[in-house]
Design an enzyme around this catalytic site. Structure first.
Site, PDB file in Angstrom:
ATOM      1  N   HIS A  91       0.799  -1.237   0.000  1.00  0.00           N
ATOM      2  CA  HIS A  91       0.000   0.000   0.000  1.00  0.00           C
ATOM      3  C   HIS A  91       0.820   1.270   0.000  1.00  0.00           C
ATOM      4  O   HIS A  91       0.251   2.357   0.131  1.00  0.00           O
ATOM      5  CB  HIS A  91      -0.925   0.054   1.214  1.00  0.00           C
ATOM      6  CG  HIS A  91      -2.021  -0.962   1.169  1.00  0.00           C
ATOM      7  ND1 HIS A  91      -3.263  -0.694   0.656  1.00  0.00           N
ATOM      8  CD2 HIS A  91      -2.043  -2.245   1.563  1.00  0.00           C
ATOM      9  CE1 HIS A  91      -4.019  -1.775   0.751  1.00  0.00           C
ATOM     10  NE2 HIS A  91      -3.295  -2.737   1.300  1.00  0.00           N
ATOM     11  N   LYS A 125      -8.376  13.942   4.593  1.00  0.00           N
ATOM     12  CA  LYS A 125      -7.482  12.781   4.564  1.00  0.00           C
ATOM     13  C   LYS A 125      -6.513  12.940   5.719  1.00  0.00           C
ATOM     14  O   LYS A 125      -6.469  14.001   6.349  1.00  0.00           O
ATOM     15  CB  LYS A 125      -6.712  12.727   3.237  1.00  0.00           C
ATOM     16  CG  LYS A 125      -6.054  14.075   2.859  1.00  0.00           C
ATOM     17  CD  LYS A 125      -5.374  14.026   1.505  1.00  0.00           C
ATOM     18  CE  LYS A 125      -6.301  14.116   0.314  1.00  0.00           C
ATOM     19  NZ  LYS A 125      -6.478  12.909  -0.457  1.00  0.00           N
TER      20      LYS A 125
HETATM   21  C1  26W Z   1       4.366   0.788   9.825  1.00  0.00           C
HETATM   22  C2  26W Z   1       3.390   1.858   9.913  1.00  0.00           C
HETATM   23  C3  26W Z   1       2.482   1.924   8.747  1.00  0.00           C
HETATM   24  C4  26W Z   1       1.118   1.813   8.935  1.00  0.00           C
HETATM   25  C5  26W Z   1       0.257   1.874   7.877  1.00  0.00           C
HETATM   26  C6  26W Z   1       2.961   2.102   7.469  1.00  0.00           C
HETATM   27  C7  26W Z   1       2.107   2.171   6.411  1.00  0.00           C
HETATM   28  C8  26W Z   1       0.754   2.050   6.595  1.00  0.00           C
HETATM   29  C9  26W Z   1      -0.211   2.074   5.430  1.00  0.00           C
HETATM   30  C10 26W Z   1       0.405   1.312   4.295  1.00  0.00           C
HETATM   31  C11 26W Z   1      -0.631   3.446   5.027  1.00  0.00           C
HETATM   32  C12 26W Z   1      -1.860   3.494   4.171  1.00  0.00           C
HETATM   33  O1  26W Z   1      -2.954   3.590   4.671  1.00  0.00           O
HETATM   34  N1  26W Z   1      -1.679   3.501   2.840  1.00  0.00           N
HETATM   35  C13 26W Z   1      -2.749   3.907   1.953  1.00  0.00           C
HETATM   36  O2  26W Z   1      -3.442   2.769   1.467  1.00  0.00           O
HETATM   37  C14 26W Z   1      -4.568   3.174   0.703  1.00  0.00           C
HETATM   38  C15 26W Z   1      -5.341   1.930   0.336  1.00  0.00           C
HETATM   39  O3  26W Z   1      -4.622   1.157  -0.563  1.00  0.00           O
HETATM   40  C16 26W Z   1      -4.140   3.980  -0.513  1.00  0.00           C
HETATM   41  O4  26W Z   1      -5.282   4.419  -1.188  1.00  0.00           O
HETATM   42  C17 26W Z   1      -3.295   5.165  -0.089  1.00  0.00           C
HETATM   43  O5  26W Z   1      -2.794   5.841  -1.216  1.00  0.00           O
HETATM   44  C18 26W Z   1      -2.161   4.715   0.805  1.00  0.00           C
HETATM   45  O6  26W Z   1      -1.461   5.827   1.319  1.00  0.00           O
END
Ligand code: 26W
Length: 804
Positions: free
Chosen positions: A346, A534
């Protein structure tokens, strides 16, 4: 149970009296809400049992979606709607003098997620059930979801979210299905004949207790399950102070980590991750063996999807089960495991890539660590055969390297499918972030552009627009959202466009009222509602938006007579509590709002509103009222975005960069019905690699920017002079990592075009209509159908197929 409103009323009153020992006049709104919730859950249970029984008897393949987050929001009205009893209930309650909205108001949001990733999981569950597909969620029942945001004097304060305070009517605790999850301890290896046997000794156990939530399909009698695990003290003896043990154990499911980009590397988070996967796998396998007898057939009969790397420990956990509990050999276990898992990435932001230091990992999960070591060794060996002598190459792809376990590598190596969430995102994964893995096994990689459930984001959030659509083209679109295309012929039907305008106006008035109630701010519902909602993050560039607002303000101050259509800028955003810079941006938005909203010279023309505590239920109010959708991330940084899709579906027109799914949105609506600006992803990545961007030049040469940046530090804004130094520094000293200044001019121009387009009412309504009509592609039903057919290999075999 009831089939008309009179039967409903009788059942409701009886249940209320029995449940609370009160007469109806004595009951509170909360009593009434709980009564209704319990009634509906019981109403669901027949279909729930039947669905499970159907899966058991047909022995069809099941999918499990493992996710550390499920951002469900409220469920009452969605359930009523999906069950087809919304009107009966609404009218029955109304006869009793109860407004269904009041009961909805009482229901807390289930906020078990941060943002996009968690909300996507919730939309996917809705689509799985509504398509009659055998797919279930596995997650954690956090006692506190994402914090509640309060704004005090322009600063964000975080309060714990108490969503379970009054109990949760939708869940069913299944104590008999609890499982034990081991942490710490040591592994003993003994040799019995040819085989090595591994035993995890001296472990400290945590009991995982499942709470099941029904996931009701739309009008199709399918009820799948979301199983959320709660951590409780285990009956097994422990070797430490019992109070200490209790506290540590319960902490595992106490809080959702409020960060959606930074990998903090905290041990509690690792515990949460293993807790989720160990409990889920145990229950998945138990139910599999109930249906079918042969563990060796596992990968033919189930698929486990891991939502980002957070549940990637499921891979070594399944290996452990096959090796240690079922005594299969490594090769065979590996074959089964790799055939079972699929992984979605993601984000490509490097700070979000999970890496666990060995010194934290190994003592907490000793047997799992051993298995990962073995996987790593074998994988590196395989690479060595393919790239003999290329040490660097192998080191770069290893699962364990530089003292850390790389979760993304683990996820890719252990899965048969790896997907990104929008076309550009998948391409970036393939040519950059995961290039070596792509070269090694290109067949694994695929794209699944995200989607959103139109049942929540249109049918439920915007009943006025939904009725207009149904009155115009019939209701097929509810089952086949791409049928919304049938609205296109109404492009030149001025009577229809007028009705569309009336609907939007109504939603704007409703939101204006909410803003008046909540913020005490009177806004003009005929102004342009320009919305950015957002998570707050530097790459999403709320800063570009607020700088543009300062620019407009400066222009209006210079020349009060300049041509400008009144706008209301609406923000909603939570900042991670430890994200200092993001919090400064929140403060800046408030300072600018304070300045502008109180200046009589621009009062009728610009308003800036920050809506506190952005969450699913607030999104449902803001999105239908929006005219302009701000999707202005630095190109290449936003994997997909899903708010962009929700806003489009409600007739907002996008102002955005060519990033994430904005690219596919442009493809659907055409270049004339979206406002694209700024650097392309290629240009951004070129600057990042080769340099060549100097933000200072923009400060010196663009007088508008110079004035705005000076205004952040010269006392122009209310509040102390150095409050915004970190922002100024990010722009000037740190060379503006997200290209805010570089994209400023282009943003000003496109915003001006958007403003002029709005002034031409017919033109704008046509743009808005095209966005609605083309949004069907972005229904998560389409996304889930792609996952089902191209990755999971499941299909709808329910007795009752949903198309009416
Ligand atoms: C390790 C901490 C952590 C926690 C959550 C790192 C990364 C995340 C997620 C990957 C962040 C997230 O929510 N990403 C989003 O996912 C959505 C669904 O696919 C996308 O539409 C967004 O662009 C993306 O930022």
């Amino acid at each position: 149970m009831f089939s008309n409103k009179d039967e409903f009323k009788l059942a409701f009153l009886k249940k209320l009296e029995m449940g609370f020992g009160k007469t109806f006049p004595e009951s509170t709104v909360r009593d009434q809400y709980h009564t209704l919730g319990n009634m509906i859950r019981e109403f669901i249970s027949t279909d729930w049992i039947n669905t499970n029984e159907h899966y058991r008897l047909t022995k069809q393949k099941q999918v499990y979606y493992l996710s550390i987050e499920f951002l469900l929001g409220k469920v009452l009205s969605q359930n009523l709607m999906n069950l087809g009893i919304y009107t009966i209930v609404q009218e029955g309650l109304s006869d009793l003098g109860i407004g269904l909205e009041q009961l909805e108001e009482i229901e807390p949001d289930a906020g078990l997620g941060n943002g996009g990733l968690g909300r996507l999981a919730a939309c996917f569950l809705d689509s799985l059930s509504s398509l009659g597909l055998p797919g279930h969620g596995c997650g954690i029942r956090y006692r506190h979801g994402l914090f509640e945001q309060k704004i005090m004097n322009g600063y964000q304060l975080e309060l714990p979210d108490h969503w379970l305070r009054h109990g949760h009517v939708w869940e069913v605790r299944k104590e008999d299905l609890s499982v034990e999850v081991p942490f710490w301890g040591r592994v003993e290896c003994t040799k019995t004949g040819e085989n090595l046997e591994f035993k995890h000794l001296d472990a400290e156990y945590v009991t995982a207790v499942p709470y099941d939530l029904p996931v009701v399909g739309y009008n199709n009698s399918t009820v799948n399950t979301l199983r959320l695990w709660s951590a409780e003290v285990s009956p097994y003896p422990v070797n430490k102070d019992i109070m200490h043990y209790k506290r540590e154990t319960e902490m595992i499911s106490e809080f959702l980590y409020p960060d959606d980009t930074h990998d903090e590397g905290k041990i509690l988070r690792l515990k949460q991750q293993y807790f989720l996967v160990a409990a889920s796998l145990r229950s998945i396998i138990r139910s599999y063996l109930n249906r079918k007898g042969d563990i060796k057939q596992l990968s033919k009969d189930i698929c486990i999807h891991i939502n980002d790397t957070h549940p990637a420990l499921a891979i070594p956990e399944l290996m452990r089960i096959l090796l240690d509990e079922y005594r299969l050999g490594w090769e065979e276990s590996w074959e089964i495991t790799r055939g079972t898992f699929c992984y979605t990435n993601h984000t490509t932001l490097s700070e979000a890539l999970e890496k666990w230091p060995i010194h934290i990992f190994k003592p907490l999960l000793p047997r799992i660590y051993m298995i990962i070591e073995e996987m790593n060794e074998r994988y590196c060996h395989e690479l060595w055969e393919k790239f003999p002598g290329e040490w660097d190459h192998i080191q770069e792809m290893a699962i364990i390297a530089d003292g850390v376990v790389k979760m993304a590598h683990l996820a890719v190596v252990g899965s048969f499918s790896v997907n990104g969430v929008a076309r550009i995102h998948t391409e970036i994964l393939k040519d950059r972030e995961m290039k070596l893995f792509y070269q090694h096994s290109p067949e694994k990689f695929n794209n699944k552009t995200n989607g959103i459930t139109h049942r929540r984001w249109l049918l439920k959030a915007n009943p006025e627009l939904s009725s207009l659509i149904t009155d115009t083209i019939g209701n097929d679109w509810v089952y086949q959202p791409e049928q919304m295309k049938n609205l296109l012929p109404y492009m030149n039907d001025s009577a229809f466009l007028d009705q569309l305008a009336v609907v939007k106006q109504k939603k704007k008035e409703q939101l204006a009222k909410r803003i008046l109630d909540q913020n005490g701010l009177l806004i003009d519902p005929t102004s342009i509602f320009d919305v950015q909602v957002k998570r707050l993050h530097a790459y999403k560039r709320q800063l570009l938006n607020i700088i543009h607002i300062m620019h407009l303000y400066n222009r209006l101050k210079e020349d009060a007579s300049c041509d400008f259509y009144p706008r209301t800028f609406i923000f909603g955003a939570k900042a991670s509590p430890g994200y200092y810079y993001a919090k400064k941006i929140i403060k800046l938005i408030h300072s600018v709002a304070e300045k502008i909203n109180h200046d009589p010279a621009v009062k009728e023309r610009i308003k800036v509103v920050f809506m506190e505590n952005y969450r699913v239920s607030l999104a449902e109010e803001i999105i239908p009222a929006s005219d302009i959708s701000e999707q202005i991330s630095t190109a290449s940084k936003e994997a997909s975005g899903t708010g962009n899709m929700k806003l489009m579906m409600n007739g907002a027109v996008t102002v955005g960069t060519l990033d994430g799914a904005n690219i596919e949105i442009r493809e659907k609506v055409g270049a004339d019905d979206i406002f694209i600006f700024g650097l392309s992803a290629k240009e951004v990545m070129k600057f990042e690699q080769e340099g060549g961007y100097n933000s200072m030049e923009y400060y010196y040469h663009d007088k508008r920017l110079q004035e705005i940046i000076n205004q952040m530090r010269n006392g122009f804004l209310p509040d102390v002079a150095d409050e915004f130094e970190p922002i100024v520094d990010s722009l000037l000293t740190e060379n503006d990592q997200y290209f805010v200044m570089r994209d400023f001019d282009s943003y000003v121009n496109i915003q001006q075009q958007a403003g002029s387009a709005f002034e031409n009412r017919q033109k704008w309504l046509r743009m808005s209509l095209r966005n609605i009509a083309m949004s069907g592609y972005f229904s998560s039903d389409r996304t889930i159908e792609e996952y089902a057919s191209q990755i999971w290999g499941i299909s709808n075999t329910s007795l009752e197929t949903s198309i009416n």
